[in-house]
Design a protein around this motif. Structure first.
Motif, PDB file in Angstrom:
ATOM      1  N   ASN A 261      16.008  -2.719  -8.686  1.00 18.10           N
ATOM      2  CA  ASN A 261      14.772  -2.058  -8.282  1.00 18.10           C
ATOM      3  C   ASN A 261      14.690  -1.946  -6.759  1.00 18.10           C
ATOM      4  O   ASN A 261      14.834  -2.931  -6.050  1.00 18.10           O
ATOM      5  CB  ASN A 261      13.557  -2.843  -8.781  1.00 18.10           C
ATOM      6  CG  ASN A 261      12.257  -2.198  -8.324  1.00 18.10           C
ATOM      7  OD1 ASN A 261      12.039  -1.012  -8.528  1.00 18.10           O
ATOM      8  ND2 ASN A 261      11.400  -2.977  -7.693  1.00 18.10           N
ATOM      9  N   TYR A 262      14.500  -0.731  -6.278  1.00 17.23           N
ATOM     10  CA  TYR A 262      14.269  -0.499  -4.852  1.00 17.23           C
ATOM     11  C   TYR A 262      12.859   0.050  -4.701  1.00 17.23           C
ATOM     12  O   TYR A 262      12.537   1.116  -5.240  1.00 17.23           O
ATOM     13  CB  TYR A 262      15.303   0.475  -4.291  1.00 17.23           C
ATOM     14  CG  TYR A 262      16.714  -0.047  -4.430  1.00 17.23           C
ATOM     15  CD1 TYR A 262      17.138  -1.133  -3.676  1.00 17.23           C
ATOM     16  CD2 TYR A 262      17.610   0.514  -5.335  1.00 17.23           C
ATOM     17  CE1 TYR A 262      18.426  -1.642  -3.812  1.00 17.23           C
ATOM     18  CE2 TYR A 262      18.894   0.013  -5.477  1.00 17.23           C
ATOM     19  CZ  TYR A 262      19.299  -1.061  -4.713  1.00 17.23           C
ATOM     20  OH  TYR A 262      20.563  -1.573  -4.854  1.00 17.23           O
ATOM     21  N   PRO A 263      12.008  -0.656  -3.983  1.00 18.49           N
ATOM     22  CA  PRO A 263      10.585  -0.292  -3.965  1.00 18.49           C
ATOM     23  C   PRO A 263      10.260   0.972  -3.181  1.00 18.49           C
ATOM     24  O   PRO A 263       9.150   1.482  -3.271  1.00 18.49           O
ATOM     25  CB  PRO A 263       9.929  -1.520  -3.319  1.00 18.49           C
ATOM     26  CG  PRO A 263      11.013  -2.149  -2.499  1.00 18.49           C
ATOM     27  CD  PRO A 263      12.283  -1.899  -3.253  1.00 18.49           C
ATOM     28  N   ASP A 264      11.207   1.486  -2.399  1.00 15.09           N
ATOM     29  CA  ASP A 264      10.957   2.703  -1.640  1.00 15.09           C
ATOM     30  C   ASP A 264      12.270   3.464  -1.482  1.00 15.09           C
ATOM     31  O   ASP A 264      13.357   2.902  -1.639  1.00 15.09           O
ATOM     32  CB  ASP A 264      10.347   2.383  -0.267  1.00 15.09           C
ATOM     33  CG  ASP A 264      11.226   1.447   0.541  1.00 15.09           C
ATOM     34  OD1 ASP A 264      12.191   1.941   1.163  1.00 15.09           O
ATOM     35  OD2 ASP A 264      10.967   0.226   0.553  1.00 15.09           O
TER      36      ASP A 264
ATOM     37  N   TRP B 179      13.586  -9.296  -0.277  1.00 15.25           N
ATOM     38  CA  TRP B 179      14.142  -8.622  -1.462  1.00 15.25           C
ATOM     39  C   TRP B 179      15.186  -7.597  -1.042  1.00 15.25           C
ATOM     40  O   TRP B 179      16.260  -7.497  -1.644  1.00 15.25           O
ATOM     41  CB  TRP B 179      13.016  -7.965  -2.246  1.00 15.25           C
ATOM     42  CG  TRP B 179      13.497  -7.167  -3.423  1.00 15.25           C
ATOM     43  CD1 TRP B 179      13.685  -5.815  -3.462  1.00 15.25           C
ATOM     44  CD2 TRP B 179      13.869  -7.662  -4.715  1.00 15.25           C
ATOM     45  NE1 TRP B 179      14.155  -5.428  -4.715  1.00 15.25           N
ATOM     46  CE2 TRP B 179      14.274  -6.541  -5.497  1.00 15.25           C
ATOM     47  CE3 TRP B 179      13.896  -8.919  -5.298  1.00 15.25           C
ATOM     48  CZ2 TRP B 179      14.682  -6.663  -6.820  1.00 15.25           C
ATOM     49  CZ3 TRP B 179      14.315  -9.039  -6.623  1.00 15.25           C
ATOM     50  CH2 TRP B 179      14.710  -7.928  -7.362  1.00 15.25           C
ATOM     51  N   ARG B 180      14.892  -6.829  -0.005  1.00  7.82           N
ATOM     52  CA  ARG B 180      15.832  -5.829   0.471  1.00  7.82           C
ATOM     53  C   ARG B 180      17.016  -6.490   1.176  1.00  7.82           C
ATOM     54  O   ARG B 180      18.167  -6.065   1.009  1.00  7.82           O
ATOM     55  CB  ARG B 180      15.108  -4.861   1.431  1.00  7.82           C
ATOM     56  CG  ARG B 180      15.984  -3.738   1.922  1.00  7.82           C
ATOM     57  CD  ARG B 180      15.166  -2.587   2.491  1.00  7.82           C
ATOM     58  NE  ARG B 180      14.679  -2.849   3.837  1.00  7.82           N
ATOM     59  CZ  ARG B 180      14.105  -1.913   4.599  1.00  7.82           C
ATOM     60  NH1 ARG B 180      13.942  -0.678   4.125  1.00  7.82           N
ATOM     61  NH2 ARG B 180      13.687  -2.199   5.805  1.00  7.82           N
TER      62      ARG B 180
ATOM     63  N   SER C 236      14.893   2.155   1.179  1.00 10.20           N
ATOM     64  CA  SER C 236      15.694   1.009   0.739  1.00 10.20           C
ATOM     65  C   SER C 236      16.839   1.467  -0.150  1.00 10.20           C
ATOM     66  O   SER C 236      17.987   1.038   0.010  1.00 10.20           O
ATOM     67  CB  SER C 236      14.821  -0.008  -0.003  1.00 10.20           C
ATOM     68  OG  SER C 236      13.857  -0.574   0.862  1.00 10.20           O
TER      69      SER C 236
ATOM     70  N   ASP D  68       9.355  -8.004  -5.719  1.00  5.70           N
ATOM     71  CA  ASP D  68      10.201  -6.861  -5.375  1.00  5.70           C
ATOM     72  C   ASP D  68       9.370  -5.661  -4.931  1.00  5.70           C
ATOM     73  O   ASP D  68       9.803  -4.522  -5.038  1.00  5.70           O
ATOM     74  CB  ASP D  68      11.099  -6.484  -6.554  1.00  5.70           C
ATOM     75  CG  ASP D  68      10.310  -6.128  -7.810  1.00  5.70           C
ATOM     76  OD1 ASP D  68       9.059  -6.277  -7.801  1.00  5.70           O
ATOM     77  OD2 ASP D  68      10.931  -5.691  -8.804  1.00  5.70           O
ATOM     78  N   GLU D  69       8.169  -5.957  -4.408  1.00  5.83           N
ATOM     79  CA  GLU D  69       7.263  -4.873  -4.048  1.00  5.83           C
ATOM     80  C   GLU D  69       7.549  -4.262  -2.677  1.00  5.83           C
ATOM     81  O   GLU D  69       6.947  -3.259  -2.296  1.00  5.83           O
ATOM     82  CB  GLU D  69       5.806  -5.370  -4.081  1.00  5.83           C
ATOM     83  CG  GLU D  69       5.396  -6.267  -2.906  1.00  5.83           C
ATOM     84  CD  GLU D  69       5.856  -7.715  -3.019  1.00  5.83           C
ATOM     85  OE1 GLU D  69       5.512  -8.518  -2.128  1.00  5.83           O
ATOM     86  OE2 GLU D  69       6.545  -8.050  -4.001  1.00  5.83           O
ATOM     87  N   GLY D  70       8.466  -4.876  -1.908  1.00  2.00           N
ATOM     88  CA  GLY D  70       8.863  -4.293  -0.632  1.00  2.00           C
ATOM     89  C   GLY D  70       7.988  -4.660   0.543  1.00  2.00           C
ATOM     90  O   GLY D  70       8.045  -3.995   1.585  1.00  2.00           O
ATOM     91  N   SER D  71       7.188  -5.704   0.426  1.00  6.32           N
ATOM     92  CA  SER D  71       6.284  -6.090   1.515  1.00  6.32           C
ATOM     93  C   SER D  71       7.037  -6.749   2.659  1.00  6.32           C
ATOM     94  O   SER D  71       8.148  -7.253   2.492  1.00  6.32           O
ATOM     95  CB  SER D  71       5.210  -7.044   0.984  1.00  6.32           C
ATOM     96  OG  SER D  71       5.821  -8.221   0.459  1.00  6.32           O
TER      97      SER D  71
ATOM     98  N   ASP E  67      12.081  -7.445   4.688  1.00  8.42           N
ATOM     99  CA  ASP E  67      11.780  -7.722   3.288  1.00  8.42           C
ATOM    100  C   ASP E  67      12.933  -8.508   2.679  1.00  8.42           C
ATOM    101  O   ASP E  67      14.039  -7.989   2.531  1.00  8.42           O
ATOM    102  CB  ASP E  67      11.574  -6.385   2.554  1.00  8.42           C
ATOM    103  CG  ASP E  67      11.479  -6.540   1.046  1.00  8.42           C
ATOM    104  OD1 ASP E  67      11.144  -7.644   0.579  1.00  8.42           O
ATOM    105  OD2 ASP E  67      11.743  -5.544   0.340  1.00  8.42           O
TER     106      ASP E  67
END
Length: 567
Positions: A12-15, A81-82, A18, A405-408, A79
């Protein structure tokens, strides 16, 4: 699919930015091809092509700029996650590329943690120009013992400064225009953090101390001039910045291991599955299946733990510092498990693992370095042990941490505050995770945990053992397995890991716990009470031929033909 496959980036890539970064990075390496990748590795070629690619695509500028320092429309965000997805991809293709990024993360950390706006503006400008950074902490005579730093800074009558001294084993220090450097004040002994420019005439680049694509420098400063614009931190703030930066950076080491092991697994499995000996396919031999199954289960556990540790990194705050336990385990345990995975694969492919055209030959060398960077296994284990009493005997309540994984933007990582007070950090009750699933090998593992806790109460370390690092390291290994299993279980639910695969994971966890129990039993200093408890901890995993066959057919064997890097 949990494991990385560059052919199918299903993470999952939030944007869109990314996803673009990951897809373009994969495309760069796929276009480069294995032949050139290996030629550059063997020739110790500086990775200028990779750095130029990152510059042209603005990748480091996006990845390493916290949101508050980013430009409108840039999609800059720090981030975790990223970060972990990017670090995994770089490790998958080669540790030198990961290393260029990793030491830049370390180098820029003290800058983002400072209140020096001019230094931060310069760092952002250099990022936008495709620059790299360096982290001047360790020294030739003292290693990572920063108490004993010989980098001395003198303040002159006009308010300016002069720095004298050397640093050793500093990545990127051949080209970094900002080398975040730790030292001491000459008059007071107060710690100080400042930035130096590798291109300054008073900066002597002594040599590259390794034969590698990386430039791991020894450098010396000779009356290097500094102004207030170059000073990042004084006193306790300098000390905190050093350790807090390592907290951010060492998390990435586990991801490099995961990337390396995943690529090596694809290559090793395809080799074995297409090789025939004694009228059998190599993967039909029972011992080969066991080696691959064990390697696969360990690799899955590595990734489950690392992903869950990322959630806690993103959830970190002054009120929730649980990441300070999970982070060193990510650094210490995931990287040593990476060594174990490579060992298992190597036992299958044997001499093939030495061949110069194989990715594996590169992986076998590079996997060894990761447990030894950003503090050795021993240093991280000594840190982990400090949390054991509160973890087992004083649980606290926290809101459940979901998958993050929301990209914050992870602002707290650059405002972690003082590094003291580790003994006061509380953790949620590990029983919640361990009681959420029922499987045969998990039940055996839970019994081992309870016996270990009983030993802590009935036969605790003697005063002499409490000072014996060798003894405590084994205690720490057993405690680490408990925490490791907890986060694996939490993420097994989030990622919907099949019951048979999870039970196969705890098959090796039971064996590892038994191994460390035997080590403790065999210590010269172990007491009769400790030896009795250790014997109770030595357990055999539950054998289930149906489960094992299903893990092989539904998981391990399906790795065949999934990925091969272009030549």
């Amino acid at each position: 699919m949990l494991l990385l496959n560059p052919r199918h980036l299903v993470r999952n890539y939030p944007d869109q930015r990314s996803r673009e970064i990951m897809e373009k990075t994969v495309a760069f390496f796929e276009k480069t091809g294995l032949t050139k990748l290996k030629a550059d590795f063997h020739g110790a070629v500086w990775y200028e092509d990779f750095l130029n690619f990152c510059k042209e695509e603005g990748i480091f500028a996006s990845m390493m700029t916290p949101a508050e320092h980013g430009k409108e429309g840039e999609h800059a965000v720090w981030d975790t996650w990223r970060v972990c997805g990017f670090a995994e991809i770089l490790g998958f293709y080669g540790l030198p590329y990961w290393y260029a990024y990793q030491v830049s993360v370390l180098g820029i950390g003290p800058i983002w943690m400072s209140k020096n706006k001019k230094a931060q503006a310069k760092a952002k400008r250099l990022l936008d120009e495709g620059g790299i950074f360096a982290f001047g902490l360790s020294e030739k005579e003292h290693g990572a013992d920063i108490y004993s730093s010989d980098m001395i800074v003198t303040q002159l009558e006009d308010g300016s400064y002069r720095a004298c001294g050397g640093k050793y084993y500093i990545g990127n220090a051949n080209q970094a225009r900002m080398v975040s450097t730790f030292g001491k004040m000459a008059d007071t002994g107060e710690y100080i953090y400042f930035v130096a420019d590798s291109q300054h005439p008073k900066y002597e680049l002594v040599k590259n101390v390794v034969y590698s694509q990386n430039y791991v420098a020894e450098f010396r400063l000779h009356d290097y001039p500094l102004t207030e614009e170059d000073i990042l931190h004084h006193g306790d703030d300098a000390w905190n910045a050093a350790l807090n930066t390592v907290n951010v950076g060492k998390y990435n080491l586990g991801w490099a291991s995961i990337g390396i092991c995943t690529h090596a697994f694809y290559e090793a499995f395809d080799h074995a599955a297409n090789r025939h000996l004694y009228k059998l396919t190599v993967t039909d031999f029972p011992h080969v299946r066991q080696l691959f199954t064990d390697a696969y289960a360990r690799l899955v556990a590595m990734k489950l733990f690392a992903l869950r540790a990322a959630d806690y990194m993103k959830a970190a705050s002054n009120e929730d510092r649980r990441y300070l336990l999970f982070n060193p385990i990510q650094k210490m345990k995931v990287t040593t498990q990476g060594e174990e995975v490579i060992n298992l694969l190597w036992d299958v492919i044997a001499a093939k693992g030495f061949e110069k055209d194989m990715y594996f030959a590169m992986a076998a060398v590079e996997i060894r370095g990761l447990p030894k960077l950003e503090g050795t296994v021993h240093v991280n284990m000594a840190l982990i042990i400090k949390f054991m009493a509160n973890y087992f005997f004083a649980p606290a309540e926290y809101p459940e941490v979901p998958r993050r994984d929301e990209g914050s933007n992870d602002s707290f990582l650059f405002d972690q505050g003082p590094t003291k007070g580790l003994g006061k950090i509380k953790f949620h009750d590990y029983h919640i995770a361990y009681d959420s699933v029922d499987s045969p090998n998990l039940s055996v593992f839970k019994a081992q945990i309870e016996t270990f806790k009983q030993m802590a109460m009935l036969a605790p370390p003697t005063p002499a053992q409490a000072k014996d690092i060798d003894f405590l390291l084994t205690v720490g290994e057993m405690f680490t397995l408990v925490v490791y299993g907890q986060l694996v279980l939490e993420n097994a639910r989030i990622y919907k890991i099949e019951p048979e695969l999870l039970d196969q994971v705890f098959d090796f966890m039971v064996r590892d716990f038994s191994k460390f129990a035997l080590q403790m039993y065999s210590k010269p200093s172990s007491t009769e009470g400790q030896m009795a408890q250790c014997l109770k901890m030595i357990r055999k995993p539950v054998t289930d031929d149906v489960r094992y066959a299903r893990v092989w057919s539904e998981h391990v064997s399906k790795m065949q033909g999934q990925y091969k890097m272009p030549d």
